[in-house]
Write an enzyme that holds these catalytic residues in place. Structure first.
Site, PDB file in Angstrom:
ATOM      1  CB  SER A  72      34.880  38.361  35.999  1.00 20.17           C
ATOM      2  OG  SER A  72      34.719  39.215  37.079  1.00 20.17           O
TER       3      SER A  72
ATOM      4  CG  HIS B 196      37.547  43.372  36.246  1.00 23.50           C
ATOM      5  ND1 HIS B 196      36.332  43.701  35.699  1.00 23.50           N
ATOM      6  CD2 HIS B 196      37.355  42.243  36.936  1.00 23.50           C
ATOM      7  CE1 HIS B 196      35.431  42.799  36.073  1.00 23.50           C
ATOM      8  NE2 HIS B 196      36.029  41.903  36.825  1.00 23.50           N
TER       9      HIS B 196
ATOM     10  CG  HIS C 209      33.425  44.355  41.284  1.00 24.43           C
ATOM     11  ND1 HIS C 209      34.636  44.329  40.649  1.00 24.43           N
ATOM     12  CD2 HIS C 209      32.577  43.615  40.539  1.00 24.43           C
ATOM     13  CE1 HIS C 209      34.534  43.597  39.548  1.00 24.43           C
ATOM     14  NE2 HIS C 209      33.299  43.154  39.448  1.00 24.43           N
TER      15      HIS C 209
ATOM     16  CE1 TYR D 269      35.766  42.408  44.397  1.00 21.98           C
ATOM     17  CE2 TYR D 269      33.488  41.994  43.771  1.00 21.98           C
ATOM     18  CZ  TYR D 269      34.837  41.971  43.473  1.00 21.98           C
ATOM     19  OH  TYR D 269      35.265  41.530  42.246  1.00 21.98           O
ATOM     20  CD  GLU D 270      37.423  46.280  42.540  1.00 20.66           C
ATOM     21  OE1 GLU D 270      38.515  46.692  42.125  1.00 20.66           O
ATOM     22  OE2 GLU D 270      36.400  46.221  41.830  1.00 20.66           O
TER      23      GLU D 270
ATOM     24  CB  ALA E 206      31.502  36.075  35.738  1.00 23.52           C
TER      25      ALA E 206
ATOM     26  CG  MET F 152      30.004  39.148  44.006  1.00 27.02           C
ATOM     27  SD  MET F 152      31.660  38.759  44.581  1.00 27.02           S
ATOM     28  CE  MET F 152      31.499  37.028  45.005  1.00 27.02           C
ATOM     29  CB  SER F 153      29.236  43.307  38.897  1.00 28.48           C
ATOM     30  OG  SER F 153      28.773  42.375  37.943  1.00 28.48           O
TER      31      SER F 153
ATOM     32  CG  ASN G  36      30.054  29.528  39.816  1.00 26.72           C
ATOM     33  OD1 ASN G  36      30.438  30.581  39.293  1.00 26.72           O
ATOM     34  ND2 ASN G  36      29.304  29.503  40.886  1.00 26.72           N
TER      35      ASN G  36
ATOM     36  CG  HIS H  15      38.494  35.734  40.715  1.00 25.77           C
ATOM     37  ND1 HIS H  15      37.300  36.226  40.208  1.00 25.77           N
ATOM     38  CD2 HIS H  15      39.462  36.505  40.161  1.00 25.77           C
ATOM     39  CE1 HIS H  15      37.555  37.241  39.389  1.00 25.77           C
ATOM     40  NE2 HIS H  15      38.856  37.431  39.341  1.00 25.77           N
TER      41      HIS H  15
HETATM   42  N1  HPA Z   1      28.477  34.059  43.204  1.00 29.23           N
HETATM   43  C1  HPA Z   1      28.763  35.378  43.101  1.00 29.23           C
HETATM   44  N2  HPA Z   1      29.420  35.900  42.082  1.00 29.23           N
HETATM   45  C2  HPA Z   1      29.835  35.069  41.124  1.00 29.23           C
HETATM   46  C3  HPA Z   1      29.597  33.691  41.172  1.00 29.23           C
HETATM   47  C4  HPA Z   1      28.879  33.149  42.270  1.00 29.23           C
HETATM   48  O1  HPA Z   1      28.616  31.934  42.388  1.00 29.23           O
HETATM   49  N3  HPA Z   1      30.141  33.157  40.060  1.00 29.23           N
HETATM   50  C5  HPA Z   1      30.700  34.180  39.358  1.00 29.23           C
HETATM   51  N4  HPA Z   1      30.520  35.353  40.005  1.00 29.23           N
END
Ligand code: HPA
Length: 275
Positions: free
Chosen positions: A24, A55, A77, A79-80, A107, A205-206, A229, A241
């Site tokens: 991402s 993406h 992903h 989740y899509e 990310a 998530m990947s 983050n 996001h």
């Molecule tokens: N959690 C899940 N996926 C992420 C995060 C997070 O804090 N930051 C960037 N992708």
């Protein structure tokens, strides 16, 4: 061999040595003059179409110094709503077309205040908390065994070279365990506390599906997280996001320079890969 592999080889007449997957917010891998060919995922039947902002959805062949490199600009992903199995196909295409090493980026949220937004983390291992596995179902024996080993899932031979290059170029990099959560929501603070207790260092998530499939087909893989983050509950701001994309692009130069330095200098392990 997948039909996308035939399309790639017929269109480019090239067997790349190294593959890169951009996570991402990472969008600018090749300098325009180093691009040889671009193929949209819409022309590659084995590539699920990414639906998420950040993406792009194309496979790009180019040069990094003297090496031919293929880069996935964007991924899909779980989740899509893609079938977990469908995430296996692009990785097997990378294997089919001759890649000897895969570099995955993502990310991620940090579970440690001392690894703040903007940090890079080389993944040393993972905890699959997603509830999914792209290898569930009939085994594709031509790619690998029913039960495959994951004790060196993020190949130490290549990871050590990556850390060595970071050190040589004064690029700070952490090393740690990545936990995969399915999303699409960010985790709850309670889930983050649980991940800390079980030994995680970052969450995202990947990556895990791709790394499982690459190991299954004996395609060595390393992976780097861009920390965008602190994870849920670790500071007062809400996660979004937008923040992921903004902070990933702030670290983009650092991670891409590191990957390019690594690609330029990497020594291949002739005893593994390409079975
Ligand atoms: N959690 C899940 N996926 C992420 C995060 C997070 O804090 N930051 C960037 N992708």
């Amino acid at each position: 061999m997948h039909s996308s592999s035939k399309i790639f080889l017929e269109t480019t007449n090239t067997q790349p040595e190294i593959a890169v997957i951009l996570g991402s917010g990472l969008t600018n891998f090749f300098e325009p003059q180093n691009i040889i060919k671009e193929l949209s995922y819409t022309d590659l039947p084995d590539f699920p179409q990414p639906t998420v902002k950040g993406h792009a959805g194309k496979l790009v062949l180019g040069n990094i110094v003297d090496k031919k490199v293929v880069c996935m600009y964007g991924r899909s992903h779980i989740y899509e709503g893609h079938e977990p199995n469908s995430l296996a196909k692009p990785i097997r295409v990378l294997k089919d077309i001759g890649c000897k090493l895969l570099i995955v980026t993502n990310a991620a949220g940090s579970l440690n205040e001392k690894m703040p937004a903007g940090s890079l983390m080389a993944i040393s291992d993972h905890i699959n908390w997603s509830g999914y596995n792209p290898l569930i179902g009939k085994n594709q024996d031509e790619y690998g065994p029913r039960f495959h080993d994951m004790s060196d899932g993020y190949h130490k031979f290549y990871r050590d070279q990556l850390l060595g290059i970071a050190n040589k170029t004064n690029q700070q990099i952490f090393e740690g365990i990545y936990c995969m959560y399915s999303g699409p929501n960010f985790e709850t603070p309670a889930e983050i506390n649980a991940l800390k207790v079980i030994g995680g260092n970052a969450v995202g998530m990947s990556t895990v599906p791709e790394v499982l499939v690459a190991n299954h087909c004996n395609l060595p893989v390393i992976a780097i997280s861009v920390i965008t983050n602190l994870a849920a509950g670790m500071n007062k701001t809400k996660l979004s996001h937008k923040e992921t994309l903004e902070n990933a692009s702030l670290a983009e130069n650092n991670i891409l320079q590191l990957i390019k330095n690594f690609i330029t200098e990497v020594t291949f392990d002739d005893s593994s890969g390409n079975n």
